[in-house]
Design an enzyme around this catalytic site. Structure first.
Site, PDB file in Angstrom:
ATOM      1  N   GLU A   1     -11.658   5.896   4.668  1.00 43.63           N
ATOM      2  CA  GLU A   1     -11.154   6.775   5.735  1.00 43.63           C
ATOM      3  C   GLU A   1     -12.225   7.029   6.792  1.00 43.63           C
ATOM      4  O   GLU A   1     -11.909   7.112   7.974  1.00 43.63           O
ATOM      5  CB  GLU A   1     -10.657   8.105   5.159  1.00 43.63           C
TER       6      GLU A   1
ATOM      7  N   TYR B   1       0.839  -1.197   0.000  1.00 46.38           N
ATOM      8  CA  TYR B   1       0.000   0.000   0.000  1.00 46.38           C
ATOM      9  C   TYR B   1       0.877   1.253   0.000  1.00 46.38           C
ATOM     10  O   TYR B   1       0.668   2.178  -0.789  1.00 46.38           O
ATOM     11  CB  TYR B   1      -0.945  -0.016   1.213  1.00 46.38           C
TER      12      TYR B   1
ATOM     13  N   TRP C   1      -5.570   2.390  10.428  1.00 44.33           N
ATOM     14  CA  TRP C   1      -5.711   2.232   8.985  1.00 44.33           C
ATOM     15  C   TRP C   1      -5.491   0.772   8.601  1.00 44.33           C
ATOM     16  O   TRP C   1      -6.129   0.269   7.690  1.00 44.33           O
ATOM     17  CB  TRP C   1      -4.750   3.159   8.250  1.00 44.33           C
TER      18      TRP C   1
END
Length: 186
Positions: free
Chosen positions: A41, A19, A49
């Site tokens: 988000e 990522y 995250w």
């Protein structure tokens, strides 16, 4: 063989490294991707995250690959189905906010021609390069994320506080917070 130097936050595993190396901080201008990041988000709010990233494929399946029109039309039956889906974060307020945010996203597209034009206008159409030396130099919010958050809330969005919006800015490359010695800066 030389080892790549990365931002320290991504060294947990290959999912995080991939990522970081291929998405985080790279400018995103297409509305479907901006919508996906915005929704992910908002689900991150109060969580890590990594938790969201690990469930990303499940989110894509559950939310019709983030098809904006479909999500904007979800009814109570679909919301209940999502709340039973163990593959995603089953927070009732966040699931409902996803539908609300899809509807508000469409209104912005109608007003500005695209969500991309709207959101990138906050940074004059180009990424801000913070050039942090270490992770300690990376802010959680800025005056720009404050302004985006305030405007989105005024337009009916939910779970779009300044911290969420700054994370969105980082994820979509509106701001480059890769640390100084990260290989992505070279």
């Amino acid at each position: 063989m030389t080892t790549k130097i990365r931002c320290a936050w991504c060294e947990k595993d290959d999912l995080y490294r991939d990522y970081h190396d291929n998405e985080w901080g790279k400018p995103v201008y297409d509305d479907p991707s901006l919508f996906e990041f915005l929704i992910l988000e908002t689900f991150q709010a109060g969580l890590s995250w990594y938790t969201v990233l690990a469930k990303r494929e499940n989110f894509r399946k559950a939310f019709d690959n983030f098809d904006l029109k479909k999500v904007s039309e979800y009814n109570e039956s679909k919301i209940e189905e999502l709340l039973q889906n163990e593959g995603i974060i089953r927070n009732k307020l966040k699931v409902r906010a996803t539908v609300t945010n899809a509807q508000a996203f469409i209104k912005i597209q109608e007003e500005f021609g695209s969500f991309s034009k709207y959101i990138w206008n906050f940074v004059n159409g180009k990424p801000i390069d913070n050039k942090p030396k270490t992770l300690k130099d990376v802010p959680a919010t800025t005056s720009i994320s404050d302004a985006i958050s305030k405007d989105l809330k005024k337009r009916g969005f939910k779970f779009v506080g300044s911290t969420v919006m700054y994370a969105h800015m980082q994820a979509t490359g509106m701001v480059n917070d890769h640390v100084e010695d990260c290989f992505t800066r070279v």
